[in-house]
Design a protein around this motif. Structure first.
Motif, PDB file in Angstrom:
ATOM      1  N   ALA A  29     -30.878 -46.109  -8.937  1.00 11.17           N
ATOM      2  CA  ALA A  29     -29.527 -46.341  -9.458  1.00 11.17           C
ATOM      3  C   ALA A  29     -28.465 -46.342  -8.375  1.00 11.17           C
ATOM      4  O   ALA A  29     -27.549 -47.176  -8.388  1.00 11.17           O
ATOM      5  N   THR A  30     -28.576 -45.402  -7.420  1.00 10.67           N
ATOM      6  CA  THR A  30     -27.510 -45.207  -6.442  1.00 10.67           C
ATOM      7  C   THR A  30     -27.756 -45.940  -5.127  1.00 10.67           C
ATOM      8  O   THR A  30     -26.857 -46.603  -4.595  1.00 10.67           O
ATOM      9  N   VAL A  31     -28.980 -45.837  -4.608  1.00 17.39           N
ATOM     10  CA  VAL A  31     -29.282 -46.450  -3.311  1.00 17.39           C
ATOM     11  C   VAL A  31     -29.565 -47.936  -3.461  1.00 17.39           C
ATOM     12  O   VAL A  31     -28.961 -48.767  -2.779  1.00 17.39           O
ATOM     13  N   ARG A  32     -30.465 -48.280  -4.371  1.00 20.39           N
ATOM     14  CA  ARG A  32     -30.815 -49.688  -4.555  1.00 20.39           C
ATOM     15  C   ARG A  32     -29.850 -50.425  -5.472  1.00 20.39           C
ATOM     16  O   ARG A  32     -29.862 -51.646  -5.543  1.00 20.39           O
ATOM     17  N   ARG A  33     -29.023 -49.686  -6.199  1.00 23.41           N
ATOM     18  CA  ARG A  33     -28.014 -50.270  -7.093  1.00 23.41           C
ATOM     19  C   ARG A  33     -28.640 -51.273  -8.085  1.00 23.41           C
ATOM     20  O   ARG A  33     -28.158 -52.392  -8.278  1.00 23.41           O
ATOM     21  N   ILE A  34     -29.733 -50.838  -8.704  1.00 19.57           N
ATOM     22  CA  ILE A  34     -30.395 -51.652  -9.719  1.00 19.57           C
ATOM     23  C   ILE A  34     -29.448 -51.853 -10.906  1.00 19.57           C
ATOM     24  O   ILE A  34     -28.719 -50.924 -11.300  1.00 19.57           O
ATOM     25  N   VAL A  35     -29.456 -53.052 -11.483  1.00 26.52           N
ATOM     26  CA  VAL A  35     -28.544 -53.358 -12.583  1.00 26.52           C
ATOM     27  C   VAL A  35     -29.326 -53.760 -13.824  1.00 26.52           C
ATOM     28  O   VAL A  35     -30.509 -54.113 -13.766  1.00 26.52           O
ATOM     29  N   VAL A  36     -28.657 -53.686 -14.969  1.00 27.86           N
ATOM     30  CA  VAL A  36     -29.264 -54.085 -16.241  1.00 27.86           C
ATOM     31  C   VAL A  36     -29.690 -55.549 -16.161  1.00 27.86           C
ATOM     32  O   VAL A  36     -28.958 -56.412 -15.674  1.00 27.86           O
ATOM     33  N   GLY A  37     -30.894 -55.814 -16.652  1.00 27.46           N
ATOM     34  CA  GLY A  37     -31.433 -57.169 -16.631  1.00 27.46           C
ATOM     35  C   GLY A  37     -32.291 -57.471 -15.417  1.00 27.46           C
ATOM     36  O   GLY A  37     -33.008 -58.486 -15.392  1.00 27.46           O
ATOM     37  N   GLU A  38     -32.269 -56.589 -14.418  1.00 25.13           N
ATOM     38  CA  GLU A  38     -33.061 -56.819 -13.212  1.00 25.13           C
ATOM     39  C   GLU A  38     -34.535 -56.526 -13.498  1.00 25.13           C
ATOM     40  O   GLU A  38     -34.887 -55.645 -14.279  1.00 25.13           O
ATOM     41  N   VAL A  39     -35.410 -57.277 -12.839  1.00 24.70           N
ATOM     42  CA  VAL A  39     -36.853 -57.083 -12.957  1.00 24.70           C
ATOM     43  C   VAL A  39     -37.322 -56.133 -11.855  1.00 24.70           C
ATOM     44  O   VAL A  39     -36.974 -56.314 -10.685  1.00 24.70           O
ATOM     45  N   VAL A  40     -38.095 -55.130 -12.241  1.00 31.87           N
ATOM     46  CA  VAL A  40     -38.636 -54.176 -11.277  1.00 31.87           C
ATOM     47  C   VAL A  40     -40.119 -53.960 -11.588  1.00 31.87           C
ATOM     48  O   VAL A  40     -40.581 -54.215 -12.698  1.00 31.87           O
ATOM     49  N   ASP A  41     -40.833 -53.484 -10.581  1.00 28.85           N
ATOM     50  CA  ASP A  41     -42.218 -53.074 -10.776  1.00 28.85           C
ATOM     51  C   ASP A  41     -42.296 -51.559 -10.672  1.00 28.85           C
ATOM     52  O   ASP A  41     -41.727 -50.959  -9.746  1.00 28.85           O
ATOM     53  N   LEU A  42     -42.990 -50.950 -11.616  1.00 29.79           N
ATOM     54  CA  LEU A  42     -43.267 -49.520 -11.561  1.00 29.79           C
ATOM     55  C   LEU A  42     -44.754 -49.343 -11.265  1.00 29.79           C
ATOM     56  O   LEU A  42     -45.592 -50.065 -11.814  1.00 29.79           O
ATOM     57  N   SER A  43     -45.082 -48.374 -10.423  1.00 28.73           N
ATOM     58  CA  SER A  43     -46.470 -48.155 -10.049  1.00 28.73           C
ATOM     59  C   SER A  43     -46.786 -46.675 -10.031  1.00 28.73           C
ATOM     60  O   SER A  43     -45.906 -45.840  -9.796  1.00 28.73           O
ATOM     61  N   ASP A  44     -48.056 -46.364 -10.262  1.00 35.94           N
ATOM     62  CA  ASP A  44     -48.494 -44.971 -10.160  1.00 35.94           C
ATOM     63  C   ASP A  44     -48.986 -44.637  -8.760  1.00 35.94           C
ATOM     64  O   ASP A  44     -49.448 -43.530  -8.501  1.00 35.94           O
ATOM     65  N   GLY A  45     -48.916 -45.605  -7.839  1.00 30.09           N
ATOM     66  CA  GLY A  45     -49.369 -45.383  -6.468  1.00 30.09           C
ATOM     67  C   GLY A  45     -50.867 -45.493  -6.303  1.00 30.09           C
ATOM     68  O   GLY A  45     -51.398 -45.318  -5.204  1.00 30.09           O
ATOM     69  N   ALA A  46     -51.584 -45.791  -7.395  1.00 34.16           N
ATOM     70  CA  ALA A  46     -53.045 -45.877  -7.344  1.00 34.16           C
ATOM     71  C   ALA A  46     -53.548 -47.222  -7.847  1.00 34.16           C
ATOM     72  O   ALA A  46     -54.707 -47.360  -8.231  1.00 34.16           O
ATOM     73  N   GLY A  47     -52.689 -48.226  -7.877  1.00 28.88           N
ATOM     74  CA  GLY A  47     -53.103 -49.579  -8.228  1.00 28.88           C
ATOM     75  C   GLY A  47     -52.536 -50.133  -9.512  1.00 28.88           C
ATOM     76  O   GLY A  47     -52.539 -51.345  -9.718  1.00 28.88           O
ATOM     77  N   THR A  48     -52.051 -49.264 -10.407  1.00 27.35           N
ATOM     78  CA  THR A  48     -51.471 -49.745 -11.659  1.00 27.35           C
ATOM     79  C   THR A  48     -50.040 -50.204 -11.413  1.00 27.35           C
ATOM     80  O   THR A  48     -49.247 -49.486 -10.799  1.00 27.35           O
ATOM     81  N   ARG A  49     -49.732 -51.383 -11.917  1.00 26.11           N
ATOM     82  CA  ARG A  49     -48.397 -51.956 -11.727  1.00 26.11           C
ATOM     83  C   ARG A  49     -47.865 -52.414 -13.081  1.00 26.11           C
ATOM     84  O   ARG A  49     -48.558 -53.140 -13.800  1.00 26.11           O
ATOM     85  N   ALA A  50     -46.650 -51.993 -13.426  1.00 29.21           N
ATOM     86  CA  ALA A  50     -46.017 -52.413 -14.677  1.00 29.21           C
ATOM     87  C   ALA A  50     -44.780 -53.245 -14.336  1.00 29.21           C
ATOM     88  O   ALA A  50     -43.863 -52.753 -13.676  1.00 29.21           O
ATOM     89  N   ARG A  51     -44.774 -54.478 -14.787  1.00 25.30           N
ATOM     90  CA  ARG A  51     -43.612 -55.352 -14.610  1.00 25.30           C
ATOM     91  C   ARG A  51     -42.622 -55.027 -15.722  1.00 25.30           C
ATOM     92  O   ARG A  51     -42.961 -55.053 -16.894  1.00 25.30           O
TER      93      ARG A  51
END
Length: 249
Positions: A29-51
């Motif tokens: 939120a603060t450093v990357r300044r992500i905004v509503v509507g932006e696409v991000v990937d979340l990962s568990d660091g072990a290969g799983t990726r959620a778009r």
């Protein structure tokens, strides 16, 4: 450009709605300044990726709606770098650049001629710095798999890793065998392969005893090139050569 990557716990990635909070939420939120509507990937660091698509942003939270989940296959063959402890913050530099280049495991090694010593009272703090660096560099490199940073190894531990590998390599200037021309064994990419282990020595060089231990473990010595690299940069150079030759790049 590929979406930015943030880390989340595995159970969180199983939900349809994920709230990034704490340090990860503040970073988004603060450093990357992500905004509503932006696409991000979340990962568990072990290969799983959620778009995901960001649905709301708070002061230190980001709420994401999961649209797709995938599991990235582990690169083959796995590559481990046994890294002699560099001076000062060059250890974190080595971890950062090797993570960006795709290393799978980093093993800090207390070689005899290392100037830096991880004394018992500060070893945990130093190791946590390496692990935090790998975590942040993995996100920067858009990796879904954060490399493992192992516990501090003695020479006998490093030699044991070499002995179990399909190919153990000691980077050394006293050989005519170039890393770029080194014969690679069959079966490196097989699912049960222990892959490649590369040993990077300290600024002061290997001792005769260390070289003997690695020789007895079955390591081969290989030359990177005509120039002498620092211990903090030799690992990434070796990774680039090996990943190209193994088809990972």
């Amino acid at each position: 450009m590929t979406p930015p990557v943030f880390l989340a716990e595995p159970d969180e990635l199983a939900r349809d709605r994920v709230v990034l909070s704490g340090a990860e939420g503040r970073h988004a939120a603060t450093v990357r300044r992500i905004v509503v509507g932006e696409v991000v990937d979340l990962s568990d660091g072990a290969g799983t990726r959620a778009r995901c698509v960001v649905t709301s942003v708070g002061k230190d939270t980001v709420t994401c709606a999961v649209e797709e989940r995938t599991t990235d296959p582990a690169p083959r063959p796995p590559i481990t770098v046994v890294q002699a402890l560099p001076k000062g913050d060059r250890g974190e530099l080595a971890v950062e650049v090797m993570t960006e280049a795709g290393v799978d495991t980093i093993v800090p090694w207390a070689a005899e001629r290392c100037v830096t010593r991880w004394k018992p009272e500060r070893a945990a703090k130093a190791l946590n710095k390496w692990r935090a660096t790998a975590r942040e560099a993995g996100k920067q490199a858009r990796r879904s798999r954060v490399p493992r940073v192992a516990d501090l190894a003695a020479t006998r531990d490093a030699a044991s890793l070499v002995a179990r590998a399909e190919l153990g390599i000691v980077l050394h200037e006293d050989t005519g065998v170039r890393l770029a021309a080194l014969a690679l064994p069959d079966g490196l990419a097989e699912p049960d392969s222990n892959g490649i282990v590369v040993v990077v020595g300290p600024e002061g060089g290997f001792t005769d005893g260390e070289l003997r231990a690695f020789d007895e473990a079955g390591a081969v010595r290989a030359l990177l090139g005509p120039t002498v690299l620092r211990t903090s940069t030799a690992g990434i150079a070796a990774l680039a050569v090996l990943q190209t030759r193994c088809g990972r790049w």
